[in-house]
Design an enzyme around this catalytic site. Structure first.
Site, PDB file in Angstrom:
ATOM      1  N   SER A 145       0.845  -1.065  -0.073  1.00 22.42           N
ATOM      2  CA  SER A 145       0.132   0.050   0.013  1.00 22.42           C
ATOM      3  C   SER A 145       0.876   1.328  -0.014  1.00 22.42           C
ATOM      4  O   SER A 145       1.945   0.976   0.551  1.00 22.42           O
ATOM      5  CB  SER A 145      -0.837   0.038   1.244  1.00 22.42           C
ATOM      6  OG  SER A 145      -1.515   1.030   1.573  1.00 22.42           O
ATOM      7  N   TYR A 170      -1.204  -0.972  10.452  1.00 21.92           N
ATOM      8  CA  TYR A 170      -1.200  -1.178   9.070  1.00 21.92           C
ATOM      9  C   TYR A 170      -0.073  -0.472   8.381  1.00 21.92           C
ATOM     10  O   TYR A 170       0.629  -1.132   7.609  1.00 21.92           O
ATOM     11  CB  TYR A 170      -2.580  -0.516   8.613  1.00 21.92           C
ATOM     12  CG  TYR A 170      -2.673  -0.695   7.100  1.00 21.92           C
ATOM     13  CD1 TYR A 170      -3.225  -1.873   6.707  1.00 21.92           C
ATOM     14  CD2 TYR A 170      -2.555   0.337   5.994  1.00 21.92           C
ATOM     15  CE1 TYR A 170      -3.381  -2.272   5.423  1.00 21.92           C
ATOM     16  CE2 TYR A 170      -2.929   0.108   4.954  1.00 21.92           C
ATOM     17  CZ  TYR A 170      -3.204  -1.215   4.418  1.00 21.92           C
ATOM     18  OH  TYR A 170      -3.573  -1.229   3.143  1.00 21.92           O
TER      19      TYR A 170
HETATM   20  N1  LIG Z   1      -8.883  -0.748  -0.716  1.00 14.33           N
HETATM   21  C1  LIG Z   1      -7.898   0.055  -0.768  1.00 14.33           C
HETATM   22  O1  LIG Z   1      -8.117   1.242  -1.010  1.00 14.33           O
HETATM   23  C2  LIG Z   1      -6.503  -0.396  -0.671  1.00 14.33           C
HETATM   24  C3  LIG Z   1      -5.380   0.322  -0.637  1.00 14.33           C
HETATM   25  C4  LIG Z   1      -4.079   0.194  -0.536  1.00 14.33           C
HETATM   26  C5  LIG Z   1      -3.763  -1.105  -0.150  1.00 14.33           C
HETATM   27  N2  LIG Z   1      -4.785  -2.324  -0.367  1.00 14.33           N
HETATM   28  C6  LIG Z   1      -4.507  -3.535   0.086  1.00 14.33           C
HETATM   29  O2  LIG Z   1      -5.026  -4.510  -1.230  1.00 14.33           O
HETATM   30  C7  LIG Z   1      -5.167  -5.752  -0.696  1.00 14.33           C
HETATM   31  C8  LIG Z   1      -6.661  -6.077  -0.930  1.00 14.33           C
HETATM   32  O3  LIG Z   1      -7.453  -5.317  -0.251  1.00 14.33           O
HETATM   33  P1  LIG Z   1      -9.169  -5.138  -0.628  1.00 14.33           P
HETATM   34  O4  LIG Z   1      -9.561  -3.670  -0.423  1.00 14.33           O
HETATM   35  O5  LIG Z   1      -9.512  -5.877  -1.788  1.00 14.33           O
HETATM   36  O6  LIG Z   1      -9.691  -5.803   0.866  1.00 14.33           O
HETATM   37  P2  LIG Z   1     -11.126  -6.590   0.854  1.00 14.33           P
HETATM   38  O7  LIG Z   1     -12.186  -5.940  -0.005  1.00 14.33           O
HETATM   39  O8  LIG Z   1     -11.460  -6.484   2.389  1.00 14.33           O
HETATM   40  O9  LIG Z   1     -10.788  -7.998   0.531  1.00 14.33           O
HETATM   41  C9  LIG Z   1     -10.061  -8.728   1.380  1.00 14.33           C
HETATM   42  C10 LIG Z   1     -10.029 -10.144   0.882  1.00 14.33           C
HETATM   43  O10 LIG Z   1      -9.205 -11.058   1.858  1.00 14.33           O
HETATM   44  C11 LIG Z   1     -10.058 -11.846   2.409  1.00 14.33           C
HETATM   45  N3  LIG Z   1      -9.475 -12.120   3.878  1.00 14.33           N
HETATM   46  C12 LIG Z   1      -9.782 -11.078   4.591  1.00 14.33           C
HETATM   47  N4  LIG Z   1      -9.629 -11.624   6.028  1.00 14.33           N
HETATM   48  C13 LIG Z   1      -8.869 -12.791   5.815  1.00 14.33           C
HETATM   49  C14 LIG Z   1      -8.456 -13.671   6.427  1.00 14.33           C
HETATM   50  N5  LIG Z   1      -8.394 -13.844   8.070  1.00 14.33           N
HETATM   51  N6  LIG Z   1      -8.087 -15.061   5.964  1.00 14.33           N
HETATM   52  C15 LIG Z   1      -8.217 -15.131   4.805  1.00 14.33           C
HETATM   53  N7  LIG Z   1      -8.700 -14.363   3.948  1.00 14.33           N
HETATM   54  C16 LIG Z   1      -8.828 -13.125   4.490  1.00 14.33           C
HETATM   55  C17 LIG Z   1     -11.290 -11.555   2.205  1.00 14.33           C
HETATM   56  O11 LIG Z   1     -12.208 -12.927   2.098  1.00 14.33           O
HETATM   57  P3  LIG Z   1     -13.270 -13.307   3.020  1.00 14.33           P
HETATM   58  O12 LIG Z   1     -13.866 -12.069   3.588  1.00 14.33           O
HETATM   59  O13 LIG Z   1     -14.232 -14.149   2.132  1.00 14.33           O
HETATM   60  O14 LIG Z   1     -12.612 -14.062   3.891  1.00 14.33           O
HETATM   61  C18 LIG Z   1     -11.416 -10.755   0.941  1.00 14.33           C
HETATM   62  O15 LIG Z   1     -11.373 -11.835  -0.191  1.00 14.33           O
HETATM   63  C19 LIG Z   1      -4.893  -5.608   0.997  1.00 14.33           C
HETATM   64  O16 LIG Z   1      -3.527  -6.300   1.196  1.00 14.33           O
HETATM   65  C20 LIG Z   1      -4.751  -4.371   1.168  1.00 14.33           C
HETATM   66  O17 LIG Z   1      -4.000  -3.837   2.221  1.00 14.33           O
HETATM   67  C21 LIG Z   1      -6.176  -1.976  -0.304  1.00 14.33           C
END
Ligand SMILES: NC(=O)c1ccc[n+]([C@@H]2O[C@H](COP(=O)([O-])OP(=O)(O)OC[C@H]3O[C@@H](n4cnc5c(N)ncnc54)[C@H](OP(=O)(O)O)[C@@H]3O)[C@@H](O)[C@H]2O)c1
Length: 298
Positions: A145, A170
């Site tokens: 991130s 984080y």
């Molecule tokens: N969104 C942003 O703005 C943003 C910005 C910078 C970086 N990121 C990074 O991008 C990545 C993906 O983020 P996202 O925004 O797509 O998040 P998200 O919508 O919350 O999706 C998270 C995914 O991880 C799974 N997950 C969550 N907790 C888990 C656990 N304990 N064990 C196994 N699987 C788990 C969830 O599946 P289930 O709920 O089905 O288990 C879901 O498939 C992360 O590493 C985040 O730090 C995101």
């Protein structure tokens, strides 16, 4: 049809493919012909997502695995399941990550942000490394991130036991992602396996929803329309997982599909090695194994 596509014949593992950036990454890579395996905590939800990805990509080769990656036993069980299922692995996308405003201990007694965002990809990658090494070239892509730039590794209190802040935890975990990726790249030099990390942009997803920071809950209504869609947020992950242009590029941090300077700590070999060794101890990998076993847990 799938056989003529650019990722045909490749096997890609994406952690956290049930929604958000991971699911969009899975759709992108499945559309390019890869066999894609996604993971999530709940098998029914993961199967439903796999079915959505098959429909969106017109590729039937999408598989679902369930594992709660906050638990090291579950990470190990997932690795065994993946190795049983696939004789070859070409790409591992370490995508799972989360944010928690309050401190939550895991089943292993660790802080959840550090355990899920850093230790889970650290352990899973090491457990799958022999399989990735078996048929180079292969790639490890780790979703960090922009928060990594504000990160600091507090070796005296990695688990936020003394003083927890969701944002600090984080930032630390996302810096750890880049440090892990850079150290992995160094350790894999000459093997044909690359390791790169990335910032996906600020993306509209379920991110942080389990235990949201108050400011984020308030602000999210205002900023929601400005955020990237998951498909836009997945672009750099898809690029790093598939582009022939970067087959030999390793140890880099990317944003918007381009290399970018990360936090300078991520380029300090003493710090990346220290984090590697501390992480290895926390997941029960021995330093002797790390240093000496050829082709083993490095
Ligand atoms: N969104 C942003 O703005 C943003 C910005 C910078 C970086 N990121 C990074 O991008 C990545 C993906 O983020 P996202 O925004 O797509 O998040 P998200 O919508 O919350 O999706 C998270 C995914 O991880 C799974 N997950 C969550 N907790 C888990 C656990 N304990 N064990 C196994 N699987 C788990 C969830 O599946 P289930 O709920 O089905 O288990 C879901 O498939 C992360 O590493 C985040 O730090 C995101």
């Amino acid at each position: 049809m799938v056989g003529t596509l650019p990722m045909a014949g490749k096997v890609v593992i994406i952690t956290g493919g049930t929604g958000g950036i991971g699911k969009a990454t899975a759709i992108g890579l499945a559309t390019m012909g890869a066999r894609v395996a996604i993971t999530g905590r709940d098998l029914a939800r993961a199967e439903q997502a796999a079915s959505d990805i098959r429909a969106a990509s017109a590729n039937p080769a999408v598989d679902a695995f369930a594992a709660d990656l906050t638990s090291q036993a579950e990470v190990r069980r997932l690795a065994v399941g993946i190795m049983d299922a696939y004789p070859r692995l070409d790409v591992l996308v370490n995508n799972v990550g989360g944010f928690w405003a309050h401190r939550h201990p895991t089943a292993d007694g660790l802080e959840r942000t550090f355990a899920l965002n850093h230790l889970a990809p650290f352990l899973l990658t090491n457990l799958l490394l022999d399989r990735l090494k078996a048929r180079p070239p292969a790639r490890v892509v780790t979703v960090s991130s922009g928060a990594q730039s504000m990160g600091r590794i507090d070796f005296g209190d990695l688990q936020g036991a003394r003083n927890y802040s969701g944002q600090r935890a984080y930032n630390q975990s996302k810096l750890a992602n880049v440090m892990f990726s850079n150290e992995l790249a160094r350790r894999l030099e000459g093997t044909g396996i690359t390791a790169n990390s990335l910032h996906p942009g600020v993306v509209r997803s379920n991110f942080g929803a389990e235990d949201q920071a108050r400011w984020f809950a308030v602000m999210s209504h205002v900023i929601l329309p400005l955020l990237k869609t998951p498909a836009q947020g997945a672009k750099t992950s898809i690029y790093l997982a598939s582009s022939p242009d970067i087959e030999r590029v390793t140890g880099q941090f990317f944003a918007n599909g381009k290399p970018k300077n990360a936090n300078k700590i991520a380029y300090d070999p003493d710090m990346t090695a220290k984090l590697w060794n501390v992480s290895a101890a926390l997941v029960g990998m021995t330093l002797v194994t790390l240093a000496t076993k050829p082709g083993g847990l490095t």
